[in-house]
Design an enzyme around this catalytic site. Structure first.
Site, PDB file in Angstrom:
ATOM      1  N   TYR A   1       0.814  -1.307  -0.069  1.00 25.50           N
ATOM      2  CA  TYR A   1       0.131   0.031  -0.040  1.00 25.50           C
ATOM      3  C   TYR A   1       0.838   1.404  -0.043  1.00 25.50           C
ATOM      4  O   TYR A   1       1.900   1.079   0.127  1.00 25.50           O
ATOM      5  CB  TYR A   1      -0.891   0.198   1.235  1.00 25.50           C
ATOM      6  CG  TYR A   1      -0.297  -0.627   2.405  1.00 25.50           C
ATOM      7  CD1 TYR A   1       0.696   0.405   3.245  1.00 25.50           C
ATOM      8  CD2 TYR A   1      -0.731  -1.662   3.012  1.00 25.50           C
ATOM      9  CE1 TYR A   1       1.451  -0.127   4.425  1.00 25.50           C
ATOM     10  CE2 TYR A   1      -0.096  -2.022   4.417  1.00 25.50           C
ATOM     11  CZ  TYR A   1       1.168  -1.211   4.821  1.00 25.50           C
ATOM     12  OH  TYR A   1       1.402  -1.548   6.021  1.00 25.50           O
TER      13      TYR A   1
ATOM     14  N   SER B   1       8.781   0.891   7.221  1.00 26.06           N
ATOM     15  CA  SER B   1       8.408   0.158   5.999  1.00 26.06           C
ATOM     16  C   SER B   1       7.023  -0.580   6.191  1.00 26.06           C
ATOM     17  O   SER B   1       6.457  -0.662   7.443  1.00 26.06           O
ATOM     18  CB  SER B   1       9.630  -1.011   5.696  1.00 26.06           C
ATOM     19  OG  SER B   1       9.253  -1.834   6.718  1.00 26.06           O
ATOM     20  N   LYS B   2       6.454  -1.169   4.995  1.00 21.20           N
ATOM     21  CA  LYS B   2       5.051  -1.539   5.135  1.00 21.20           C
ATOM     22  C   LYS B   2       5.153  -2.740   5.995  1.00 21.20           C
ATOM     23  O   LYS B   2       4.230  -3.155   6.632  1.00 21.20           O
ATOM     24  CB  LYS B   2       4.676  -1.816   3.559  1.00 21.20           C
ATOM     25  CG  LYS B   2       4.977  -0.830   2.861  1.00 21.20           C
ATOM     26  CD  LYS B   2       4.914  -1.068   1.309  1.00 21.20           C
ATOM     27  CE  LYS B   2       5.313   0.137   0.323  1.00 21.20           C
ATOM     28  NZ  LYS B   2       5.333  -0.249  -0.969  1.00 21.20           N
ATOM     29  N   ARG B   3       6.462  -3.707   5.603  1.00 17.27           N
ATOM     30  CA  ARG B   3       6.399  -5.026   6.194  1.00 17.27           C
ATOM     31  C   ARG B   3       6.354  -4.951   7.683  1.00 17.27           C
ATOM     32  O   ARG B   3       5.716  -5.706   8.572  1.00 17.27           O
ATOM     33  CB  ARG B   3       7.399  -5.813   5.485  1.00 17.27           C
ATOM     34  CG  ARG B   3       7.168  -7.121   5.640  1.00 17.27           C
ATOM     35  CD  ARG B   3       8.235  -8.022   5.085  1.00 17.27           C
ATOM     36  NE  ARG B   3       9.475  -7.593   5.392  1.00 17.27           N
ATOM     37  CZ  ARG B   3      10.845  -8.145   4.859  1.00 17.27           C
ATOM     38  NH1 ARG B   3      10.392  -8.962   4.066  1.00 17.27           N
ATOM     39  NH2 ARG B   3      11.911  -7.670   5.042  1.00 17.27           N
TER      40      ARG B   3
ATOM     41  N   GLY C   1       3.255  -2.400   9.364  1.00 15.38           N
ATOM     42  CA  GLY C   1       1.728  -2.715   9.317  1.00 15.38           C
ATOM     43  C   GLY C   1       0.923  -1.460   9.003  1.00 15.38           C
ATOM     44  O   GLY C   1       1.739  -0.482   8.396  1.00 15.38           O
TER      45      GLY C   1
END
Length: 492
Positions: free
Chosen positions: A15, A246-248, A251
Site C-alpha cells: 500500500y 516500511s510496510k512490512r 503494518g
RNA sequence: GUCCCCAUCGUCUAGUCAGGUCCAGGACAUCGGCCUUUCACGCCGACAACACCGGUUCGAAUCCGGUUGGGGACGCCA
C-alpha cells in the site's frame, strides 16, 4: 524557461505508506509552485511482486490526499521496447558488456569478500572478454546479463543535490551494475532513467535511500546522451527506534489508508506530512493548500531524517500526537459545511444518515456538528462519541454511569420528575431548561451538578460534552424527555 | 567490512550558508494553574536540547579537523 516536469514512481508492491505519500506530496507541491506537471508512473517491472490491489491502493491513496497528477498513470511495463532499445544502444556503443557469471558464482564470491572484509562488488571478470570468448560462451548456450561499463576514469563523479549540496564519489567505488537480466528484462536502474528521459523529467525528488542509485544513473544519462535532471534527495522517515519505516515491519499504522479509515481530514494529513522534514523557516504550522504551494521550497527541506513519532499500543494516541493535533485543529476551524460533507460519509457508513440533513434539517445538522466538534479528535468521533445526537441506540459509558447515575438511586425518581416538568415547557430553550433544572435541585436540596451530570450521562451516554443546556435544546424536547424517563433501566 | 549522508529539547523544528542581537525561539507531548455544572477549547506557567574533543577567533550552536553516535546503500528488487 522550460516547463518543470516531476514524477512520482511508486512500485506497486504494497500500500501507499507515509514515506511514499510525503515524497508524492513534495513532488506535487513543487510542480504546483512552478506551474509544472506531475506524472504518475507505476514501476511494475518486478512482475513477481507487483499486484493489482497495490496499484489500486496507491491510486486511491493519492486521490484521498488530493494529490492529483497531470499525466498517467503510466505503467513501466508498457515501455519495455524503450528500455530494450536503450540497452542495445549501450551495448553497441561499448558502454555495456555481457557477463556470463552465474548467480551461484557471484554469491560465492560475495560471501568470500564479505568474510575477507573486503568491499563488496562485482570483480569485473567478464568486462574484458574478447569477441571470440563471448561467441564461444554463447554457442555453448550460457546465459548472460548485461552490465554497465563504468568509465575507467580517475577522480570523482558527482552531481549537485538541491537539498544536500554537492555529492561526490570516486569512480572506483561504483560497481559495474546489471542493467538487463539474463531473461532479457531490463532492470530498474535503466528503466527508470529511460522513462525519465522520455517523460522529459526535469526534477527528481526522491528519498535518500536512492543516493547510490543516483551516482549510477548519472552515468546512464551521460551514456544515453541525455541532459541531467535536477536531483533532490529527501530525508527518510524513521520510526522511534530510528529504523526506516516500511510496510512490512510496521503494518497499517504507516499506510495512508489507515488515516483515511480512522477519520483524518485529508488536508490535515498533508499539512502534517509537509512539516515532517520541511519548514518555511518561521513558526507557521498550519497552511492552506495555496499557502503551502507558495511557501514550499526544495532548499528548505531538512537534511536529517525525521522520526514518525508513534508508540505501539499507546492508550492515548493511536498515531503521532502532532498528526492528531493538526487534525483537531482543522476539525474545529474548517468551514462547518465542509465538515458536514465529511461527517456525512461517516454517518452514511454507519447507517445514521438522514436525507433531511441535506434539506429541511440542514441547519440543525450543521449547528449540531458545530456544537460537538470542539472536543473531537477525528471524523470517527461523530459516530461514536457523538452517536446520541443522531440515534437513540447509543451506549452509556460505564465510567459516567457509575459516577453520575448509579451513585444516586433517587435519580430514578428525580429525572422522571424533571421530564414531567420539561414536558410542560412551552419554550424548550437554554434559559428555561436551565431554570427548571436548577429549580428542581433547589427543591430537592441537592447540588445542581448532580442533576446536570446525571442528565448528561442519560442523554448523551458520555462523561463530557458541550454545555448541558445546549445539548438539551439540540437533542430536542421529545427525545430528552424519553431519555430522562428511561433512567430506570440503567439501574437494573 | 566499504562507500555515502546526517547530528539543536522525548518528537517536529527556528537559528548554521553571510560567527556576536541565543546562558538557544516556537509547536506537540508531559506536568501545574486559570476558566467551568462536566470534558474539551482557550489563556498563563513549568520541565526540557546545541553529541564529544580539539582548533581558528576578542567572541563558536554557527567555521575547520577528529571522535562518537545514527541512518542509508552495497540484488539478475524497485
Amino acid at each position: 524557461m522550460t516547463e518543470t516536469r516531476l514524477r512520482f514512481p511508486p512500485s506497486p508492491t504494497g500500500y501507499l505508506h507515509i514515506g511514499g505519500a510525503r515524497t508524492a506530496l513534495y513532488n506535487w507541491l513543487y510542480a504546483k509552485q512552478t506551474g509544472g506537471k506531475l506524472i504518475l508512473r507505476i514501476e511494475d517491472t518486478d512482475t513477481g511482486r507487483s499486484t493489482k490491489e497495490s496499484i489500486q491502493g496507491i491510486i486511491e491513496g493519492l486521490e484521498w490526499l488530493g494529490i492529483d497528477y497531470d499525466e498517467g498513470p503510466y505503467f513501466q511495463t508498457e515501455f519495455e521496447e524503450d528500455h530494450t532499445a536503450a540497452a542495445k544502444k549501450l551495448l553497441e556503443k561499448g558502454s555495456a558488456y555481457k557477463c556470463f557469471c552465474t548467480k551461484e558464482q557471484l554469491d560465492a564470491k560475495r560471501e568470500a569478500t564479505l568474510a575477507a572484509k573486503q568491499p563488496l562488488g562485482y570483480d569485473r571478470s567478464c568486462r574484458n572478454l574478447s569477441a571470440a570468448e563471448i561467441a564461444e560462451k554463447e554457442a555453448a548456450g550460457l546465459p548472460s546479463v548485461l552490465r554497465f561499463k563504468v568509465p575507467a576514469r580517475s577522480g570523482n563523479l558527482g552531481y549537485d543535490d538541491k537539498i544536500l549540496g554537492r555529492i561526490e564519489s570516486n569512480y572506483s567505488e561504483i560497481d559495474d551494475f546489471v542493467i538487463v537480466r539474463s531473461n532479457g528484462k531490463p532492470l530498474y536502474l535503466l528503466c527508470n532513467v529511460v522513462d525519465d528521459i522520455r517523460d522529459r523529467i526535469t526534477h527528481i525528488i526522491r528519498g535518500q535511500d536512492h543516493m547510490t542509485n543516483t551516482l549510477k544513473q548519472v552515468l546512464l544519462y551521460e551514456a544515453l546522451d541525455a541532459p541531467l535532471p535536477i536531483f533532490a534527495h529527501m530525508p527518510l522517515t524513521l520510526d522511534t527506534k530510528k529504523a526506516k519505516i516500511s510496510k512490512r515491519s510496521h503494518g497499517e499504522i504507516v499506510a495512508v489508508q489507515f488515516y483515511r479509515d480512522n477519520g483524518f481530514i485529508p488536508w490535515a494529513f498533508n499539512n502534517f506530512l509537509a512539516l515532517l522534514g520541511w519548514s518555511a523557516g518561521n513558526d507557521q504550522e498550519f497552511y492552506s493548500k495555496e499557502e503551502l504551494i507558495q511557501a514550499f521550497s526544495l532548499e528548505r527541506i531538512n537534511k536529517s531524517s525525521a522520526i514518525f513519532n508513534f508508540q505501539k499500543n499507546d492508550p492515548k494516541f493511536f498515531t503521532d500526537p502532532k498528526a492528531i493535533f493538526i487534525n483537531e485543529h482543522y476539525l474545529r476551524t474548517m468551514d462547518i459545511s465542509e465538515i458536514g460533507a465529511m461527517v456525512k460519509k461517516e454517518l452514511e457508513a454507519d447507517g445514521l444518515w438522514d436525507e433531511a440533513y441535506d434539506s429541511t434539517k440542514k441547519d440543525w445538522y450543521l449547528k449540531t456538528l458545530d456544537l460537538i466538534r470542539d472536543r473531537f479528535h477525528t471524523l470517527k468521533d461523530f459516530t461514536t462519541l457523538g452517536r446520541a445526537y443522531f440515534a437513540d441506540d447509543f451506549t452509556v459509558e460505564p465510567k459516567p454511569l457509575a459516577k453520575n447515575v448509579l451513585k444516586y438511586t433517587e435519580l430514578q425518581q428525580w429525572l422522571p420528575e424533571l421530564a414531567d416538568r420539561y414536558e410542560k415547557l412551552e419554550s424548550f430553550d437554554i434559559e428555561e431548561t436551565e431554570r427548571v433544572a436548577r429549580e428542581l435541585a433547589d427543591e430537592l436540596e441537592i447540588k445542581p451538578g448532580i442533576i446536570i451530570n446525571a442528565m448528561r450521562t442519560v442523554v448523551t451516554g458520555q462523561l463530557a460534552g458541550p454545555s448541558m443546556f445546549d445539548i438539551l435544546v439540540t437533542i430536542g424536547q421529545e427525545r430528552v424527555i424519553q431519555r430522562l424517563r428511561a433512567v430506570g433501566k440503567l439501574f437494573v
